[in-house]
Enzyme design. Structure first.
Site, PDB file in Angstrom:
ATOM      1  N   ARG A 199       0.802  -1.082  -0.025  1.00  0.00           N
ATOM      2  CA  ARG A 199      -0.117  -0.170  -0.022  1.00  0.00           C
ATOM      3  C   ARG A 199       0.870   1.185  -0.027  1.00  0.00           C
ATOM      4  O   ARG A 199       1.783   1.236   0.677  1.00  0.00           O
ATOM      5  CB  ARG A 199      -1.045  -0.037   1.192  1.00  0.00           C
ATOM      6  CG  ARG A 199      -1.876  -0.982   0.977  1.00  0.00           C
ATOM      7  CD  ARG A 199      -3.300  -0.418  -0.148  1.00  0.00           C
ATOM      8  NE  ARG A 199      -4.151  -1.449  -0.208  1.00  0.00           N
ATOM      9  CZ  ARG A 199      -4.302  -2.518  -0.854  1.00  0.00           C
ATOM     10  NH1 ARG A 199      -3.312  -2.887  -1.453  1.00  0.00           N
ATOM     11  NH2 ARG A 199      -5.392  -3.328  -0.975  1.00  0.00           N
TER      12      ARG A 199
ATOM     13  N   ASP B 206       4.511  -0.095  -6.859  1.00  0.00           N
ATOM     14  CA  ASP B 206       3.093  -0.740  -7.673  1.00  0.00           C
ATOM     15  C   ASP B 206       2.024   0.251  -7.117  1.00  0.00           C
ATOM     16  O   ASP B 206       0.805   0.210  -7.462  1.00  0.00           O
ATOM     17  CB  ASP B 206       2.927  -1.939  -7.691  1.00  0.00           C
ATOM     18  CG  ASP B 206       1.629  -2.484  -8.330  1.00  0.00           C
ATOM     19  OD1 ASP B 206       1.543  -2.104  -9.477  1.00  0.00           O
ATOM     20  OD2 ASP B 206       0.644  -3.025  -7.663  1.00  0.00           O
TER      21      ASP B 206
ATOM     22  N   GLU C 128      -2.731   7.569  -4.758  1.00  0.00           N
ATOM     23  CA  GLU C 128      -3.049   6.996  -5.951  1.00  0.00           C
ATOM     24  C   GLU C 128      -4.716   7.095  -6.220  1.00  0.00           C
ATOM     25  O   GLU C 128      -5.032   6.910  -7.535  1.00  0.00           O
ATOM     26  CB  GLU C 128      -2.566   5.513  -6.168  1.00  0.00           C
ATOM     27  CG  GLU C 128      -3.634   4.676  -5.070  1.00  0.00           C
ATOM     28  CD  GLU C 128      -3.165   3.110  -5.092  1.00  0.00           C
ATOM     29  OE1 GLU C 128      -1.812   2.841  -5.115  1.00  0.00           O
ATOM     30  OE2 GLU C 128      -3.925   2.413  -5.268  1.00  0.00           O
TER      31      GLU C 128
ATOM     32  N   HIS D 294      -0.694   0.032  -9.649  1.00  0.00           N
ATOM     33  CA  HIS D 294      -1.424  -1.117  -8.709  1.00  0.00           C
ATOM     34  C   HIS D 294      -2.109  -2.195  -9.735  1.00  0.00           C
ATOM     35  O   HIS D 294      -3.175  -2.588  -9.695  1.00  0.00           O
ATOM     36  CB  HIS D 294      -2.670  -0.220  -8.254  1.00  0.00           C
ATOM     37  CG  HIS D 294      -3.261  -0.978  -7.039  1.00  0.00           C
ATOM     38  ND1 HIS D 294      -3.192  -0.533  -5.754  1.00  0.00           N
ATOM     39  CD2 HIS D 294      -3.141  -2.302  -6.790  1.00  0.00           C
ATOM     40  CE1 HIS D 294      -3.543  -1.037  -4.559  1.00  0.00           C
ATOM     41  NE2 HIS D 294      -3.613  -2.396  -5.161  1.00  0.00           N
TER      42      HIS D 294
HETATM   43  P1  NAI Z   1      -1.388 -11.355   4.933  1.00  0.00           P
HETATM   44  O1  NAI Z   1      -2.459 -10.884   5.951  1.00  0.00           O
HETATM   45  O2  NAI Z   1      -1.402 -12.856   4.545  1.00  0.00           O
HETATM   46  O3  NAI Z   1       0.045 -10.902   5.472  1.00  0.00           O
HETATM   47  C1  NAI Z   1       0.126  -9.642   6.000  1.00  0.00           C
HETATM   48  C2  NAI Z   1       1.497  -9.623   6.923  1.00  0.00           C
HETATM   49  O4  NAI Z   1       1.791  -8.466   7.570  1.00  0.00           O
HETATM   50  C3  NAI Z   1       1.043 -10.868   8.278  1.00  0.00           C
HETATM   51  O5  NAI Z   1       1.988 -11.915   8.404  1.00  0.00           O
HETATM   52  C4  NAI Z   1       1.197  -9.909   9.550  1.00  0.00           C
HETATM   53  O6  NAI Z   1       1.490 -10.441  10.600  1.00  0.00           O
HETATM   54  C5  NAI Z   1       2.164  -8.833   8.903  1.00  0.00           C
HETATM   55  N1  NAI Z   1       1.863  -7.640   9.618  1.00  0.00           N
HETATM   56  C6  NAI Z   1       0.828  -7.236  10.152  1.00  0.00           C
HETATM   57  N2  NAI Z   1       1.114  -5.855  10.906  1.00  0.00           N
HETATM   58  C7  NAI Z   1       2.549  -5.707  10.627  1.00  0.00           C
HETATM   59  C8  NAI Z   1       3.123  -4.800  11.243  1.00  0.00           C
HETATM   60  N3  NAI Z   1       2.801  -3.581  11.785  1.00  0.00           N
HETATM   61  N4  NAI Z   1       4.807  -4.830  10.810  1.00  0.00           N
HETATM   62  C9  NAI Z   1       5.214  -5.810   9.881  1.00  0.00           C
HETATM   63  N5  NAI Z   1       4.133  -6.838   9.461  1.00  0.00           N
HETATM   64  C10 NAI Z   1       2.805  -6.649   9.931  1.00  0.00           C
HETATM   65  O7  NAI Z   1      -1.578 -10.515   3.719  1.00  0.00           O
HETATM   66  P2  NAI Z   1      -1.000 -10.695   2.105  1.00  0.00           P
HETATM   67  O8  NAI Z   1      -2.355 -11.328   1.427  1.00  0.00           O
HETATM   68  O9  NAI Z   1       0.366 -11.277   2.013  1.00  0.00           O
HETATM   69  O10 NAI Z   1      -1.124  -9.207   1.374  1.00  0.00           O
HETATM   70  C11 NAI Z   1      -0.076  -8.395   1.997  1.00  0.00           C
HETATM   71  C12 NAI Z   1      -0.539  -6.769   1.506  1.00  0.00           C
HETATM   72  O11 NAI Z   1      -0.330  -6.788   0.096  1.00  0.00           O
HETATM   73  C13 NAI Z   1      -1.932  -6.489   1.712  1.00  0.00           C
HETATM   74  O12 NAI Z   1      -2.155  -5.863   3.289  1.00  0.00           O
HETATM   75  C14 NAI Z   1      -2.327  -5.473   0.566  1.00  0.00           C
HETATM   76  O13 NAI Z   1      -2.072  -4.227   0.923  1.00  0.00           O
HETATM   77  C15 NAI Z   1      -1.406  -5.834  -0.510  1.00  0.00           C
HETATM   78  N6  NAI Z   1      -1.756  -6.433  -1.759  1.00  0.00           N
HETATM   79  C16 NAI Z   1      -1.270  -5.651  -2.854  1.00  0.00           C
HETATM   80  C17 NAI Z   1      -1.863  -5.990  -4.051  1.00  0.00           C
HETATM   81  C18 NAI Z   1      -1.502  -5.083  -5.192  1.00  0.00           C
HETATM   82  O14 NAI Z   1      -2.059  -5.496  -6.402  1.00  0.00           O
HETATM   83  N7  NAI Z   1      -0.526  -4.352  -5.171  1.00  0.00           N
HETATM   84  C19 NAI Z   1      -2.877  -7.058  -4.241  1.00  0.00           C
HETATM   85  C20 NAI Z   1      -3.163  -7.679  -3.111  1.00  0.00           C
HETATM   86  C21 NAI Z   1      -2.523  -7.289  -1.917  1.00  0.00           C
END
Ligand code: NAI
Length: 346
Positions: A231, A255, A260, A292
């Site tokens: 993000r 990305d 944005e 994105h």
């Molecule tokens: P997920 O929920 O599987 O993993 C997120 C990880 O971040 C978890 O292990 C969690 O413990 C950790 N986390 C939470 N708070 C934290 C903090 N303060 N410091 C460090 N780590 C922390 O999520 P996933 O599926 O891996 O997605 C991650 C991010 O990717 C999403 O939140 C979303 O914003 C972004 N995303 C971007 C996309 C794009 O098209 N550019 C598409 C899909 C997701």
């Protein structure tokens, strides 16, 4: 028939949503506009709204949805930082798509990294112009370099596996480290200090907002490559620009971008770009911006539509229990799930 107002529609959304909708008695009205306080009126008479990353689901919008009798906000994405989950409690149910293809995002992240450090974008433009010079295209090997991964959830872990395939040393930081994962966790400051490449895969929260700021960049290695496919607001873009101008940051691949919402996903060519910061970043030879796009694979689009329609059907039919419903009671899904609470709080 469940009727859904589908905001911020793009051409690539429609085929899969129409298909899964027909199979499940869900009818979509595709709207080009984003959901905002000004456009929420269009949801009047619908059972649910379907929204994406740059739609606004703040307290004012939620109050209007409640007033119109709209019962559900179906996010067709993983991140939900644009929804005031707490305010939605007892008003509208909110569900998201927790995973649709972590591979799509992780692979795009590596594509950006390779493009940047091997200067593929420059070479592509040169050879199209029959310029076969190699001057200025020198890159570096990923093998043996240290990559710091912030957030080791679904996407972070796939990215870690990809990096290991390249022979990189992987270190990671996560607020909730995964036990027995074999991942080498270090404090965030140490990750900043030791990494040649840093990639962000954690959600945007109050805590993670601007986690890359001037102080963080100060700690990083000279020449560090920063990757953000999570993000935009994880990075203070002004501080990043200063880091690039000071030759501290070697490259940035973005990305996502904090501001944005009114820019990405749209064809702005031929328009005057109002955002000076984004314009300046794009002029930098060591910055690559994609709009994105990391999620955008055929597999992901199909999974998004299938899961979103499944969420809608679960919410309105049977016992109303939807596994992907976000918990409003504490506003913290992970906390809720870890404590074994039910996913439907009201
Ligand atoms: P997920 O929920 O599987 O993993 C997120 C990880 O971040 C978890 O292990 C969690 O413990 C950790 N986390 C939470 N708070 C934290 C903090 N303060 N410091 C460090 N780590 C922390 O999520 P996933 O599926 O891996 O997605 C991650 C991010 O990717 C999403 O939140 C979303 O914003 C972004 N995303 C971007 C996309 C794009 O098209 N550019 C598409 C899909 C997701």
């Amino acid at each position: 028939m469940i009727r859904v107002a589908f905001y911020d529609t793009k051409a690539y959304d429609q085929p899969s949503f129409i298909q899964y909708g027909k199979e499940n008695d869900v009818e979509f009205r595709f709207l080009e506009t984003k959901l905002t306080e000004d456009t929420v009126e269009l949801a009047r008479g619908y059972d649910a709204v379907c929204v994406f990353v740059n739609d606004t689901v703040n307290a004012a919008v939620i109050d209007k949805l409640y007033e119109y009798g709209v019962k559900m906000v179906a996010l067709r994405c993983a991140g939900y930082n644009n929804v005031d989950i707490r305010h939605a409690f007892k008003k509208v149910h909110v569900a998201h798509v927790p995973a649709y293809s972590p591979y799509a995002v992780a692979e795009h992240t590596m594509a950006l990294l390779l493009t940047s450090i091997r200067r593929i974008h420059k070479a592509y433009n040169r050879t199209r112009d029959f310029n076969f010079s190699l001057n200025g295209l020198t890159g570096f090997d990923l093998h043996g370099k240290t990559v710091g991964v912030v957030g080791t959830g679904k996407i972070g872990r796939v990215f870690i596996d990809i990096c290991k395939g390249f022979g990189m040393n992987v270190i990671a930081y996560d607020k909730f480290p995964a036990a027995d994962s074999g991942i080498t966790y270090v404090p965030l400051d140490e990750l900043f200090e030791k990494s040649d490449v840093i990639s962000f895969h954690c959600p945007l929260t109050e805590e993670t907002k601007h986690m890359v700021n001037a102080a963080a960049i100060e700690r990083m290695k000279k020449g560090v490559v920063i990757l953000n496919t999570s993000r935009g607001a994880l990075i203070d873009a002004e501080a990043l620009l200063e880091g690039i101008k000071a030759r501290k940051v070697g490259a940035a691949c973005l990305d996502v971008y904090e501001e944005e919402a009114d820019i990405f996903f749209e064809d702005r060519s031929g328009h005057i770009m109002d955002d000076d910061l984004l314009s300046r970043l794009i002029t930098m030879p060591n910055v690559i911006v994609t709009s994105h796009q990391a999620f955008l694979t055929e597999e992901a689009l199909n999974n998004i539509a299938e899961t979103t329609v499944g969420n809608i059907v679960s919410c309105f039919k049977n016992d109303g229990i939807c596994d992907n419903e976000l918990c409003y009671r504490c506003g913290n899904v992970e906390h809720c799930r870890k404590n074994g609470r039910p996913h439907r709080c009201f």
